[in-house]
Scaffold this active site. Structure first.
Site, mmCIF file in Angstrom:
data_model
loop_
_atom_site.group_PDB
_atom_site.id
_atom_site.type_symbol
_atom_site.label_atom_id
_atom_site.label_comp_id
_atom_site.label_asym_id
_atom_site.label_seq_id
_atom_site.Cartn_x
_atom_site.Cartn_y
_atom_site.Cartn_z
ATOM 1 N N TYR A 35 9.998 -11.630 -17.573
ATOM 2 C CA TYR A 35 9.008 -12.668 -17.259
ATOM 3 C C TYR A 35 7.603 -12.161 -17.580
ATOM 4 C CZ TYR A 35 5.524 -15.117 -14.510
ATOM 5 O OH TYR A 35 4.379 -15.769 -14.129
ATOM 6 N N LYS A 57 4.709 -13.114 -20.647
ATOM 7 C CA LYS A 57 3.288 -13.459 -20.492
ATOM 8 C C LYS A 57 2.421 -12.553 -21.380
ATOM 9 C CE LYS A 57 3.579 -16.713 -17.401
ATOM 10 N NZ LYS A 57 3.279 -18.101 -17.780
ATOM 11 N N SER A 61 -0.753 -13.981 -15.855
ATOM 12 C CA SER A 61 -0.453 -13.409 -14.540
ATOM 13 C C SER A 61 -0.986 -11.986 -14.463
ATOM 14 C CB SER A 61 1.067 -13.392 -14.360
ATOM 15 O OG SER A 61 1.436 -12.581 -13.275
HETATM 16 P P1 NAD Z 1 6.617 -24.248 -11.578
HETATM 17 O O1 NAD Z 1 7.982 -23.817 -11.960
HETATM 18 O O2 NAD Z 1 6.428 -24.978 -10.307
HETATM 19 O O3 NAD Z 1 5.978 -25.138 -12.750
HETATM 20 C C1 NAD Z 1 6.302 -24.941 -14.103
HETATM 21 C C2 NAD Z 1 6.653 -26.305 -14.682
HETATM 22 O O4 NAD Z 1 6.972 -26.170 -16.067
HETATM 23 C C3 NAD Z 1 7.873 -26.934 -14.004
HETATM 24 O O5 NAD Z 1 7.565 -28.258 -13.628
HETATM 25 C C4 NAD Z 1 8.948 -26.900 -15.087
HETATM 26 O O6 NAD Z 1 9.839 -28.004 -14.974
HETATM 27 C C5 NAD Z 1 8.110 -26.945 -16.346
HETATM 28 N N1 NAD Z 1 8.720 -26.345 -17.538
HETATM 29 C C6 NAD Z 1 9.286 -25.129 -17.647
HETATM 30 N N2 NAD Z 1 9.709 -24.925 -18.912
HETATM 31 C C7 NAD Z 1 9.405 -26.039 -19.612
HETATM 32 C C8 NAD Z 1 9.581 -26.443 -20.954
HETATM 33 N N3 NAD Z 1 10.201 -25.661 -21.850
HETATM 34 N N4 NAD Z 1 9.160 -27.666 -21.336
HETATM 35 C C9 NAD Z 1 8.545 -28.496 -20.452
HETATM 36 N N5 NAD Z 1 8.360 -28.171 -19.160
HETATM 37 C C10 NAD Z 1 8.780 -26.952 -18.736
HETATM 38 O O7 NAD Z 1 5.674 -22.949 -11.631
HETATM 39 P P2 NAD Z 1 4.173 -22.764 -11.139
HETATM 40 O O8 NAD Z 1 4.181 -21.866 -9.973
HETATM 41 O O9 NAD Z 1 3.505 -24.073 -11.057
HETATM 42 O O10 NAD Z 1 3.595 -21.935 -12.364
HETATM 43 C C11 NAD Z 1 2.901 -22.544 -13.430
HETATM 44 C C12 NAD Z 1 2.575 -21.480 -14.461
HETATM 45 O O11 NAD Z 1 1.785 -20.464 -13.849
HETATM 46 C C13 NAD Z 1 3.789 -20.786 -15.055
HETATM 47 O O12 NAD Z 1 3.556 -20.544 -16.420
HETATM 48 C C14 NAD Z 1 3.850 -19.485 -14.297
HETATM 49 O O13 NAD Z 1 4.475 -18.473 -15.011
HETATM 50 C C15 NAD Z 1 2.366 -19.195 -14.088
HETATM 51 N N6 NAD Z 1 2.124 -18.305 -12.956
HETATM 52 C C16 NAD Z 1 2.579 -18.668 -11.716
HETATM 53 C C17 NAD Z 1 2.388 -17.796 -10.638
HETATM 54 C C18 NAD Z 1 2.915 -18.157 -9.277
HETATM 55 O O14 NAD Z 1 2.998 -17.278 -8.436
HETATM 56 N N7 NAD Z 1 3.260 -19.404 -8.985
HETATM 57 C C19 NAD Z 1 1.730 -16.569 -10.828
HETATM 58 C C20 NAD Z 1 1.245 -16.243 -12.099
HETATM 59 C C21 NAD Z 1 1.447 -17.124 -13.161
HETATM 60 N N1 UFG Z 2 7.833 -9.674 0.213
HETATM 61 C C1 UFG Z 2 8.570 -9.388 1.330
HETATM 62 N N2 UFG Z 2 9.635 -10.186 1.620
HETATM 63 C C2 UFG Z 2 9.989 -11.252 0.867
HETATM 64 C C3 UFG Z 2 9.222 -11.537 -0.283
HETATM 65 C C4 UFG Z 2 8.152 -10.726 -0.584
HETATM 66 O O1 UFG Z 2 8.286 -8.437 2.047
HETATM 67 O O2 UFG Z 2 10.987 -11.931 1.187
HETATM 68 C C5 UFG Z 2 6.653 -8.844 -0.094
HETATM 69 C C6 UFG Z 2 6.717 -8.151 -1.441
HETATM 70 O O3 UFG Z 2 7.381 -6.930 -1.335
HETATM 71 C C7 UFG Z 2 5.232 -8.032 -1.786
HETATM 72 C C8 UFG Z 2 4.607 -9.277 -1.146
HETATM 73 O O4 UFG Z 2 5.523 -9.702 -0.158
HETATM 74 O O5 UFG Z 2 4.687 -6.890 -1.171
HETATM 75 C C9 UFG Z 2 4.377 -10.408 -2.130
HETATM 76 O O6 UFG Z 2 5.592 -10.688 -2.815
HETATM 77 P P1 UFG Z 2 5.789 -11.997 -3.704
HETATM 78 O O7 UFG Z 2 7.188 -11.983 -4.220
HETATM 79 O O8 UFG Z 2 5.332 -13.192 -2.957
HETATM 80 O O9 UFG Z 2 4.737 -11.790 -4.890
HETATM 81 P P2 UFG Z 2 4.651 -10.642 -5.973
HETATM 82 O O10 UFG Z 2 3.289 -10.047 -5.836
HETATM 83 O O11 UFG Z 2 5.795 -9.725 -5.948
HETATM 84 O O12 UFG Z 2 4.835 -11.498 -7.308
HETATM 85 C C10 UFG Z 2 3.783 -12.314 -7.784
HETATM 86 C C11 UFG Z 2 4.339 -13.501 -8.581
HETATM 87 C C12 UFG Z 2 5.027 -13.023 -9.812
HETATM 88 C C13 UFG Z 2 4.148 -12.103 -10.600
HETATM 89 C C14 UFG Z 2 3.662 -10.968 -9.702
HETATM 90 C C15 UFG Z 2 2.698 -10.059 -10.389
HETATM 91 O O13 UFG Z 2 5.239 -14.241 -7.802
HETATM 92 O O14 UFG Z 2 5.313 -14.152 -10.624
HETATM 93 O O15 UFG Z 2 2.982 -11.538 -8.590
HETATM 94 O O16 UFG Z 2 1.559 -10.763 -10.744
HETATM 95 F F1 UFG Z 2 4.826 -11.564 -11.641
#
Ligand code: NAD
Ligand code: UFG
Length: 346
Positions: free
Chosen positions: A152, A156, A127
């Site tokens: 979190y 990472k 991330s």
């Molecule tokens: P998500 O929660 O939808 O998917 C993660 C999946 O992993 C889920 O299906 C959950 O059941 C499974 N899981 C969690 N722990 C587990 C374990 N111990 N064993 C087996 N399965 C397990 O999340 P996502 O948005 O699809 O994110 C996927 C990956 O990308 C994550 O590692 C997350 O940290 C990373 N990531 C997501 C974002 C985002 O904004 N969505 C941003 C940066 C990084």
């Molecule tokens: N925001 C609002 N109202 C809300 C939610 C978010 O105004 O109800 C704003 C936040 O302040 C930010 C923007 O919308 O300015 C985006 O916020 P998100 O929560 O959607 O995303 P972030 O950038 O805060 O977080 C994302 C991922 C995290 C990761 C982070 C840094 O969700 O997992 O980027 O990479 F850690």
């Protein structure tokens, strides 16, 4: 390559399910391991519906060494896409042990089993949060991975360090089958598959902007709180680099192509290279959905930064990957998923 088996950890989740679609469409065999702690197996049924292909699903935890060993014994895995992890920033501050246990220890068990079976190709979901709070808004991969502000994000960064050490150990010992590791640092993944069949299905009240706005648009939530209107940005609200989830998973496929020709550990940003403010996102939702999004500007959210976006040029140069979808595609696809599935997969 067609027919190769890819193990997708967390494949039932938001990004993992979209990755399964792309993998199947590029003729890979897909094995999913997911404990369904934050997802439903219905997502995988829908993946099969979209692709008219089947995958293998094993409901298990990546910390279960025996379950993982059984998978590697039964299947000749080429590479692992490692999505499994817990991802809620706020929750991680309240439950740090659970986050480190699941994310860091889970990755240790996974890589240990991979090494035992000689499968040493992995693509890891990292991330932009690993960059912490640098003095610049445009993040390139050579910035230090330092200063993540919550467990979190720290999990990472720790996993990145562990994976770098695995690669380094193989360099030091001149291993004949060295680790090939790609760290993909996501910016803000949003959107959904164009079919409207799979998308993001958060539990409870969403923390992230796009799921929140889409639930306001569909009438499930009353109004959006905009966290901060006095940032030094274009309109005072936070700016982020939103990337369509299908573009994001295509980046994983291009990373997969590069395995076999890299050695060691490489990190790439996956982002569009352009930021949008919260107010710009609201305006796009109103334009695309025809709904009014009521909102109120409230105090800043603790831990938020004003602005960031990716420098995605390394992924273009080395993986021949760049985003293709525009903001309107991201919003239209989010809306199609949300309006066709107001209660997610239920
Ligand atoms: P998500 O929660 O939808 O998917 C993660 C999946 O992993 C889920 O299906 C959950 O059941 C499974 N899981 C969690 N722990 C587990 C374990 N111990 N064993 C087996 N399965 C397990 O999340 P996502 O948005 O699809 O994110 C996927 C990956 O990308 C994550 O590692 C997350 O940290 C990373 N990531 C997501 C974002 C985002 O904004 N969505 C941003 C940066 C990084
Ligand atoms: N925001 C609002 N109202 C809300 C939610 C978010 O105004 O109800 C704003 C936040 O302040 C930010 C923007 O919308 O300015 C985006 O916020 P998100 O929560 O959607 O995303 P972030 O950038 O805060 O977080 C994302 C991922 C995290 C990761 C982070 C840094 O969700 O997992 O980027 O990479 F850690």
């Amino acid at each position: 390559m067609s027919g190769q088996k890819i193990l997708v950890t967390g494949g039932a989740g938001y990004i993992g399910s979209h990755a399964c679609v792309e993998l199947l469409q590029e003729n890979y065999d897909v094995i999913v391991i997911d404990n369904l702690s934050n997802s439903k197996s219905e997502s995988l049924t829908r993946v099969e519906k979209i692709t008219a292909k089947s995958l293998t699903f094993i409901q298990a935890d990546i910390r279960d060494k025996q379950a993982l060993s059984d998978i590697f014994t039964t299947h000749d895995i080429y590479a692992v896409m490692h999505f499994a992890g817990l991802k809620a920033v706020g929750e991680s501050c309240l439950q740090p042990i659970r986050y480190y246990q699941n994310n860091v220890y889970g990755t240790l068990v996974l890589t240990e089993v991979m090494e035992e079976f000689g499968v040493k190709k992995i693509i890891f979901s990292s991330s932009a949060t690993v960059y912490g709070e640098p003095d610049t808004v445009k993040y390139s991969e050579d910035l230090p991975v330092y200063g993540a502000t919550n467990p979190y994000g720290k999990s990472k960064a720790m996993i990145e360090e562990i994976l770098k050490d695995l690669a380094q150990a193989d360099t030091l010992s001149n291993a004949s089958n060295p680790w090939e590791i790609i760290l993909l640092r996501y910016f803000n993944p949003i959107g959904a598959h164009i079919s409207g069949l799979i998308g993001e299905d958060p539990n409870g009240i969403p923390n992230n902007l796009i799921p929140y706005v889409s639930q306001v648009a569909v009438g499930k939530l009353e109004q959006l709180s905009v966290f901060g209107g006095d940032y030094p940005t274009i309109d005072g609200t936070g700016v982020r680099d939103y990337i369509h989830v299908v573009d994001l998973v295509k980046g994983h496929l291009r990373a997969l192509d590069s395995l076999g020709s890299i050695s060691g550990c490489k990190a790439y940003n996956l982002g569009a290279g352009k930021g949008y403010s919260v107010l710009e996102i609201i305006a796009a939702f109103e334009r695309i959905t025809g709904q009014t999004i009521p909102y109120e500007i409230v105090d800043r959210r603790t831990g938020d930064i004003a602005e960031n976006y990716a420098d995605p040029s390394l992924a273009l140069r080395e993986l021949s990957w760049q985003t293709e979808k525009k903001l309107d595609d991201m919003v239209a696809d989010t809306w199609r998923w949300q309006s066709q599935n107001p209660n997610g997969y239920e």
